[in-house]
Design a protein around this motif. Structure first.
Motif, PDB file in Angstrom:
ATOM      1  N   UNK A  62      79.979 -18.612 -10.023  1.00 35.50           N
ATOM      2  CA  UNK A  62      81.397 -18.890  -9.842  1.00 35.50           C
ATOM      3  C   UNK A  62      81.630 -20.386 -10.008  1.00 35.50           C
ATOM      4  N   UNK A  63      82.072 -20.731 -11.187  1.00 34.86           N
ATOM      5  CA  UNK A  63      82.373 -22.136 -11.459  1.00 34.86           C
ATOM      6  C   UNK A  63      83.803 -22.439 -11.021  1.00 34.86           C
ATOM      7  N   UNK A  64      84.020 -23.658 -10.573  1.00 38.70           N
ATOM      8  CA  UNK A  64      85.344 -23.997 -10.073  1.00 38.70           C
ATOM      9  C   UNK A  64      85.499 -23.539  -8.626  1.00 38.70           C
ATOM     10  N   UNK A  65      86.724 -23.423  -8.205  1.00 40.55           N
ATOM     11  CA  UNK A  65      87.058 -22.992  -6.848  1.00 40.55           C
ATOM     12  C   UNK A  65      86.344 -23.823  -5.772  1.00 40.55           C
ATOM     13  N   UNK A  66      86.441 -25.134  -5.841  1.00 39.42           N
ATOM     14  CA  UNK A  66      85.720 -25.971  -4.867  1.00 39.42           C
ATOM     15  C   UNK A  66      86.247 -25.825  -3.447  1.00 39.42           C
ATOM     16  N   UNK A  67      87.433 -25.242  -3.296  1.00 44.17           N
ATOM     17  CA  UNK A  67      88.018 -25.125  -1.964  1.00 44.17           C
ATOM     18  C   UNK A  67      87.389 -24.033  -1.111  1.00 44.17           C
ATOM     19  N   UNK A  68      86.525 -23.189  -1.703  1.00 46.72           N
ATOM     20  CA  UNK A  68      85.905 -22.110  -0.940  1.00 46.72           C
ATOM     21  C   UNK A  68      84.389 -22.165  -1.104  1.00 46.72           C
ATOM     22  N   UNK A  69      83.695 -21.516  -0.181  1.00 46.29           N
ATOM     23  CA  UNK A  69      82.247 -21.352  -0.305  1.00 46.29           C
ATOM     24  C   UNK A  69      81.967 -20.205  -1.265  1.00 46.29           C
ATOM     25  N   UNK A  70      81.069 -20.466  -2.233  1.00 43.70           N
ATOM     26  CA  UNK A  70      80.754 -19.445  -3.244  1.00 43.70           C
ATOM     27  C   UNK A  70      79.274 -19.113  -3.180  1.00 43.70           C
TER      28      UNK A  70
END
Length: 500
Positions: A62-70
Motif C-alpha cells: 500500500x503506497x501512499x496513505x501516510x495518515x494511516x498504519x499500513x
C-alpha cells in the motif's frame, strides 16, 4: 499472532473495531482488504480511509496513505481471522465447540445434537444453514459458516449469554477460506462426501482434502482431548479415520469395526426404530424422522454425544424429541382427502437426491412426481447426474428453475436434460396431455411447475419438490424475490378448496 510482511506507520495505535466491508468503517477501525471473486477489497481502501480507518491490512503493498498504519500480510483472510480472535479475546475457548462437516447431513446432525445437549442441561448455540441462534436470539444465515469476523463476534455474544455448547456446520468454503482459523474445536464430525462445489474445488480429492482440514493436526486448532467422529461407511471417511491418531469415534450402519454401529433398524412410515451397539451398551432409538439418510444423521449425532460423555438417557430422549427439520424431508400438510403427500427437501446434490428419492420410493404406493432444478453459478457437472437420478427413481419429472442467479434458467435445464433422456424418459411438451407415468416436461416458472405437479398427483402419490427446502427466496439475476415452495403448495390447496 499476526504474521506481518511489511509495516508502514505506527503499530502501537488504539483501535475500536475490525471491518472488512468499507461501507461499515467508522473512525478508529482496522480495515482488512479481502480479495474476492467479484470484488477486491483493495479497490475500497481509499473509501475506508475516508470513513476513518486507522489501520489498513492488505496482501498488496500500500503506497501512499501516510495518515494511516499500513500492514502487508501474506493472507488477508487468515489475518482477518487472527485479528477477530484477538479483538474478541478468543471466545471459543470458553465453551464446547462441535464442528460438523460433510456434503450432506450437516444441518440435521446439528439440530439433533442441539436437542441432546439441551436435554443434558446445556445452553446451546447453533450456527448453520438455517440461521445462527442462541438463547432467545436469531440471526439470518447469509452463508452456512459466517466470515471469521462475524463468527468471532457471534461467539463473543454467545459467551455474554453464557452459552455452554456451540454446534456449528463447517462448510468446505469456510475451511478453504480460513473462516474457522483459530477456532478451538472440541469435537469434529465427518458425515460423508459426494459431488458438490466442483465450481470451487477443482477435483473431488481437493474437496475431500479441504473437508479433512478440520481433523488434521497441522490445520485445525483442537482442544486437549479433541474427538473425531467419522462415518466409516463413507469411503473417504474410512480413509480419514485411518489418519486419526487418537480419540476416534467411528460410526457405521453395520460395520463391526465401528465404535458405534446399528445392530437392528426398522425404517417405517412413522419413523425410525433402531438399536445401536455402543461402548456403553445397546441404545434403543425411536425417532419420528424418515428414511435411511436420517438413520445416518441420528447415528452421527448419537456418536458425537456419546463421545462428549453425554448420558445414554439424554441421547435417546434428545433424538426422539426432533420431529422434523425445516426443509429436510419435510411433509407439507394438506387435507387427507386429497390422497397424496407433498414433501420438500433441500436436496441439491446427486447423493442427496438419490438418498431422498430412495427413501420416498420405499414409502410410496403410487407414483413419485419430482419437481427440481439446479442452482446457477454452481457446479455444472452435477446437473445431468441429478437429472439421471430423478428419472431413475421418479415417475413424472418436471424440470424447472432453482436459484438461477446470473445464468439463463433455460440453459441450466438444457444441461440437466441429457441425464433424464439417457434413462429413456420421453419428453412431453408442457400443457399437452401428459402420461401418468415415466415422462418428463419443462416448466421454467417454479411456481407453475409445482402447481402442475399438484394437479397431476393422484391417490397414493408423492409430490417431491427438491432443491430449495427451507429457503424463502429465489435468486434471479442479482435480485432476491420472496419464494417458498411450501407456501406455493398451501396457496394452491387453499385456492382449490375455494373452487370446490
Amino acid at each position: 499472532g499476526l504474521s506481518i510482511m511489511e509495516c508502514h506507520g505506527e503499530i502501537q495505535v488504539p483501535v475500536n473495531g475490525v471491518v472488512y466491508d468499507s461501507r461499515k468503517v467508522t473512525a478508529g477501525n482496522v480495515f482488512v482488504a479481502l480479495p474476492g471473486s467479484r470484488a477486491d477489497g483493495n479497490a475500497f481502501v481509499s473509501d475506508a480511509i475516508q470513513r476513518g480507518a486507522r489501520v489498513v491490512v492488505s496482501e498488496k503493498p500500500l503506497n501512499g496513505f501516510p495518515q494511516v498504519t499500513r500492514l502487508q500480510v501474506s493472507d488477508s483472510r487468515k489475518a482477518l481471522a487472527r485479528l477477530a480472535i484477538n479483538f474478541f479475546e478468543n471466545p471459543s475457548k470458553d465453551f464446547q465447540l462441535i464442528g460438523v462437516t460433510g456434503t450432506n447431513g450437516k444441518t440435521t446432525t446439528t439440530l439433533l445434537l442441539e436437542s441432546i445437549l439441551k436435554i443434558a442441561g446445556g445452553s446451546v448455540g447453533v450456527i448453520g444453514t438455517l440461521g445462527y441462534r442462541w438463547a432467545d436470539r436469531q440471526e439470518t444465515a447469509s452463508m452456512t459458516t459466517p466470515e471469521s469476523l462475524d463468527l468471532q463476534r457471534i461467539f463473543h455474544e454467545m459467551n455474554q449469554d453464557r452459552i455452554t455448547h456451540v454446534v456449528m456446520e463447517v462448510s468446505s468454503h469456510a475451511l478453504a477460506l480460513g473462516r474457522v482459523d483459530g477456532c478451538l474445536f472440541n469435537v469434529g464430525v465427518y458425515t460423508n462426501l459426494s459431488q458438490d462445489h466442483l465450481d470451487f474445488h477443482s477435483t473431488m480429492e481437493d474437496y475431500f482434502s479441504t473437508k479433512s482440514l478440520l481433523f488434521r493436526d497441522d490445520a485445525a486448532i483442537k482442544s486437549p482431548g479433541f474427538m473425531s467422529v467419522i462415518n466409516i461407511d463413507d469411503p473417504h471417511g474410512r480413509v480419514l479415520s485411518r489418519e486419526v491418531k487418537e480419540n476416534l469415534w467411528s460410526y457405521s450402519a453395520g460395520d463391526k469395526e465401528a465404535r458405534v454401529r446399528v445392530k437392528d433398524a426398522k425404517l417405517q412410515h412413522s419413523g425410525i426404530q433402531m438399536t445401536l451397539s455402543t461402548p456403553l451398551g445397546d441404545l434403543q432409538i425411536n425417532s419420528p424422522l424418515l428414511g435411511r439418510l436420517n438413520l445416518y444423521n441420528l447415528l452421527s449425532a448419537a456418536t458425537s454425544a456419546l463421545a462428549m460423555g453425554i448420558s445414554r438417557e439424554a441421547v435417546c430422549e434428545g433424538l426422539g424429541a426432533v420431529a422434523a427439520v425445516d426443509g429436510r424431508l419435510q411433509r407439507v400438510p394438506i387435507p387427507s382427502q386429497w390422497g397424496f403427500e407433498v414433501v420438500v427437501d433441500y436436496a441439491h446434490t446427486p447423493d442427496a437426491m438419490e438418498k431422498t428419492l430412495s427413501c420416498l420410493k420405499e414409502m410410496t404406493k403410487g407414483a413419485i412426481l419430482v419437481v427440481f432444478g439446479c442452482g446457477g453459478d454452481r457446479d455444472r457437472a452435477k446437473r445431468p447426474l441429478m437429472g439421471s437420478i430423478a428419472a431413475q427413481l421418479g415417475d413424472l419429472v418436471i424440470l424447472t428453475s432453482d436459484n438461477p442467479r446470473s445464468e439463463v434458467p433455460e440453459a441450466i435445464i438444457r444441461e440437466i436434460e441429457p441425464g433424464v433422456r439417457a434413462c429413456g424418459l420421453p419428453y412431453v411438451e408442457c400443457g399437452k396431455k401428459m402420461p401418468e407415468r415415466k415422462a418428463y416436461t419443462v416448466e421454467v416458472d417454479r411456481k407453475r411447475a409445482i402447481e402442475l405437479a399438484l394437479s397431476r398427483a393422484r391417490e397414493g402419490d408423492v409430490v417431491f419438490i427438491a432443491g430449495k427446502g427451507h429457503e424463502t427466496y429465489q435468486i434471479i439475476g442479482d435480485q432476491v424475490f420472496p419464494f417458498d415452495d411450501r407456501v406455493v403448495v398451501r396457496d394452491y390447496i387453499e385456492s382449490a378448496k375455494r373452487r370446490l
